[in-house]
Motif scaffolding. Structure first.
Motif, PDB file in Angstrom:
ATOM      1  N   THR A  47       0.846  -1.198   0.000  1.00  0.00           N
ATOM      2  CA  THR A  47       0.000   0.000   0.000  1.00  0.00           C
ATOM      3  C   THR A  47       0.881   1.249   0.000  1.00  0.00           C
ATOM      4  N   GLY A  48       0.258   2.410   0.058  1.00  0.00           N
ATOM      5  CA  GLY A  48       0.996   3.672   0.102  1.00  0.00           C
ATOM      6  C   GLY A  48       1.534   4.010   1.481  1.00  0.00           C
ATOM      7  N   ASP A  49       1.120   3.244   2.483  1.00  0.00           N
ATOM      8  CA  ASP A  49       1.638   3.469   3.830  1.00  0.00           C
ATOM      9  C   ASP A  49       2.962   2.733   4.001  1.00  0.00           C
ATOM     10  N   ALA A  50       3.661   3.022   5.078  1.00  0.00           N
ATOM     11  CA  ALA A  50       4.917   2.349   5.394  1.00  0.00           C
ATOM     12  C   ALA A  50       4.696   1.403   6.566  1.00  0.00           C
ATOM     13  N   GLU A  51       5.564   0.418   6.660  1.00  0.00           N
ATOM     14  CA  GLU A  51       5.502  -0.545   7.757  1.00  0.00           C
ATOM     15  C   GLU A  51       6.890  -0.710   8.357  1.00  0.00           C
ATOM     16  N   LEU A  52       6.950  -0.677   9.672  1.00  0.00           N
ATOM     17  CA  LEU A  52       8.170  -1.048  10.377  1.00  0.00           C
ATOM     18  C   LEU A  52       8.106  -2.558  10.527  1.00  0.00           C
ATOM     19  N   TYR A  53       8.896  -3.272   9.734  1.00  0.00           N
ATOM     20  CA  TYR A  53       8.845  -4.733   9.752  1.00  0.00           C
ATOM     21  C   TYR A  53       9.495  -5.298  11.002  1.00  0.00           C
ATOM     22  N   ALA A  54      10.556  -4.657  11.453  1.00  0.00           N
ATOM     23  CA  ALA A  54      11.295  -5.187  12.605  1.00  0.00           C
ATOM     24  C   ALA A  54      12.188  -4.105  13.192  1.00  0.00           C
ATOM     25  N   ARG A  77      15.272   3.916  20.173  1.00  0.00           N
ATOM     26  CA  ARG A  77      14.710   5.238  19.881  1.00  0.00           C
ATOM     27  C   ARG A  77      15.401   5.862  18.667  1.00  0.00           C
ATOM     28  N   ALA A  78      16.734   5.739  18.588  1.00  0.00           N
ATOM     29  CA  ALA A  78      17.477   6.296  17.453  1.00  0.00           C
ATOM     30  C   ALA A  78      17.100   5.588  16.146  1.00  0.00           C
ATOM     31  N   LEU A  79      16.964   4.269  16.188  1.00  0.00           N
ATOM     32  CA  LEU A  79      16.559   3.535  14.990  1.00  0.00           C
ATOM     33  C   LEU A  79      15.141   3.904  14.565  1.00  0.00           C
ATOM     34  N   LEU A  80      14.227   3.980  15.530  1.00  0.00           N
ATOM     35  CA  LEU A  80      12.847   4.322  15.210  1.00  0.00           C
ATOM     36  C   LEU A  80      12.754   5.740  14.647  1.00  0.00           C
ATOM     37  N   THR A  81      13.484   6.668  15.234  1.00  0.00           N
ATOM     38  CA  THR A  81      13.494   8.046  14.746  1.00  0.00           C
ATOM     39  C   THR A  81      13.988   8.098  13.304  1.00  0.00           C
ATOM     40  N   ALA A  82      15.033   7.340  12.994  1.00  0.00           N
ATOM     41  CA  ALA A  82      15.562   7.310  11.629  1.00  0.00           C
ATOM     42  C   ALA A  82      14.555   6.696  10.663  1.00  0.00           C
ATOM     43  N   VAL A  96      11.238   6.618  11.013  1.00  0.00           N
ATOM     44  CA  VAL A  96      10.137   7.574  10.869  1.00  0.00           C
ATOM     45  C   VAL A  96      10.539   8.685   9.902  1.00  0.00           C
ATOM     46  N   ALA A  97      11.739   9.222  10.054  1.00  0.00           N
ATOM     47  CA  ALA A  97      12.207  10.306   9.182  1.00  0.00           C
ATOM     48  C   ALA A  97      12.287   9.851   7.724  1.00  0.00           C
ATOM     49  N   ARG A  98      12.804   8.667   7.492  1.00  0.00           N
ATOM     50  CA  ARG A  98      12.932   8.167   6.116  1.00  0.00           C
ATOM     51  C   ARG A  98      11.560   7.884   5.499  1.00  0.00           C
ATOM     52  N   CYS A  99      10.648   7.332   6.289  1.00  0.00           N
ATOM     53  CA  CYS A  99       9.305   7.056   5.770  1.00  0.00           C
ATOM     54  C   CYS A  99       8.563   8.358   5.470  1.00  0.00           C
ATOM     55  N   SER A 100       8.741   9.371   6.316  1.00  0.00           N
ATOM     56  CA  SER A 100       8.141  10.686   6.067  1.00  0.00           C
ATOM     57  C   SER A 100       8.712  11.289   4.791  1.00  0.00           C
ATOM     58  N   ALA A 101      10.037  11.244   4.648  1.00  0.00           N
ATOM     59  CA  ALA A 101      10.697  11.810   3.470  1.00  0.00           C
ATOM     60  C   ALA A 101      10.274  11.105   2.185  1.00  0.00           C
ATOM     61  N   ALA A 102       9.927   9.819   2.296  1.00  0.00           N
ATOM     62  CA  ALA A 102       9.476   9.060   1.125  1.00  0.00           C
ATOM     63  C   ALA A 102       8.020   9.360   0.765  1.00  0.00           C
ATOM     64  N   GLY A 103       7.344  10.175   1.592  1.00  0.00           N
ATOM     65  CA  GLY A 103       5.979  10.590   1.284  1.00  0.00           C
ATOM     66  C   GLY A 103       4.878   9.702   1.807  1.00  0.00           C
ATOM     67  N   HIS A 104       5.218   8.773   2.699  1.00  0.00           N
ATOM     68  CA  HIS A 104       4.189   7.903   3.273  1.00  0.00           C
ATOM     69  C   HIS A 104       3.331   8.697   4.264  1.00  0.00           C
ATOM     70  N   TYR A 123      -0.144  -1.215  15.445  1.00  0.00           N
ATOM     71  CA  TYR A 123       0.018   0.167  15.896  1.00  0.00           C
ATOM     72  C   TYR A 123       0.220   1.037  14.665  1.00  0.00           C
ATOM     73  N   THR A 124      -0.209   2.280  14.763  1.00  0.00           N
ATOM     74  CA  THR A 124      -0.049   3.212  13.642  1.00  0.00           C
ATOM     75  C   THR A 124       0.309   4.598  14.154  1.00  0.00           C
ATOM     76  N   ARG A 125       0.964   5.327  13.288  1.00  0.00           N
ATOM     77  CA  ARG A 125       1.346   6.711  13.606  1.00  0.00           C
ATOM     78  C   ARG A 125       1.300   7.511  12.311  1.00  0.00           C
ATOM     79  N   PRO A 126       0.655   8.681  12.347  1.00  0.00           N
ATOM     80  CA  PRO A 126       0.670   9.529  11.139  1.00  0.00           C
ATOM     81  C   PRO A 126       2.073  10.098  10.930  1.00  0.00           C
ATOM     82  N   LEU A 127       2.415  10.320   9.680  1.00  0.00           N
ATOM     83  CA  LEU A 127       3.723  10.882   9.342  1.00  0.00           C
ATOM     84  C   LEU A 127       3.559  12.245   8.708  1.00  0.00           C
ATOM     85  N   ALA A 128       4.522  13.106   8.950  1.00  0.00           N
ATOM     86  CA  ALA A 128       4.531  14.431   8.305  1.00  0.00           C
ATOM     87  C   ALA A 128       5.034  14.254   6.878  1.00  0.00           C
ATOM     88  N   ARG A 129       4.405  14.942   5.971  1.00  0.00           N
ATOM     89  CA  ARG A 129       4.852  14.850   4.562  1.00  0.00           C
ATOM     90  C   ARG A 129       5.556  16.108   4.150  1.00  0.00           C
TER      91      ARG A 129
END
Length: 174
Positions: free
Chosen positions: A88-95, A109-114, A116-124, A168-174
């Protein structure tokens, strides 16, 4: 000191496998059959990581966290959200896994932040993930990072035992 986050390479497969197997044995003790945890193999997992990386699935990102000495202390993988076999157009944290000795030190926290940032930058628009229903520590971790359970549940089978997962879900900034 914050870990260094970078993309995973083939040379990282053994270190990532150590983190994954150690993470499973630590985080899932009492939640999945012990026989499964005892049967995990770093060597077999490293070979699977090499195969996955060699396939080069577009859109799937593997990140590693290194300590100041260059040791791999965490791993995360994200990509397109999968509704069955459909992306789909959404992103998933697989692991996301952290070496058991590093839990609580900001690696996750550092991995999750990275991610989230990459998924946001990709437009998800959203980042979704599945977590074992009884894994209270992980659920608190994701809640602190702005994720919320959305009511979806499904069983995850481990050695013939159905282990419930919640989404679980979280909205991302585009």
């Amino acid at each position: 000191m914050s870990p260094r986050i970078r993309e995973m390479t083939l040379a990282d497969c053994e270190g990532v496998a150590e983190v994954r197997v150690g993470g499973w044995r630590s985080a899932y003790r009492g939640l999945v059959p012990q026989s499964y945890l005892d049967g995990l193999s770093v060597e077999e997992d490293a070979e699977r990581r090499r195969e996955y990386l060699a396939q080069g699935d577009p859109g799937v990102v593997n990140l590693v966290a290194e300590d100041p000495g260059g040791e791999i202390v965490g791993w995360a993988c994200h990509g397109p959200y999968r509704e069955g076999e459909v992306r789909t157009g959404d992103a998933e944290l697989y692991a996301i896994y952290v070496h058991p000795d590093q839990v609580g030190r900001g690696v996750g926290r550092a991995l999750l932040t990275a991610s989230v940032a990459r998924c946001s930058a990709a437009g998800h628009g959203r980042l979704l993930l599945w977590v074992l229903k009884e894994n209270d520590r992980a659920r608190r971790f994701y809640a602190r990072a702005g994720f919320r359970a959305d009511g979806a549940e499904e069983p995850f089978e481990v050695d013939g035992v159905a282990v419930p997962e919640v989404r679980y879900t979280r909205p991302l900034a585009r």
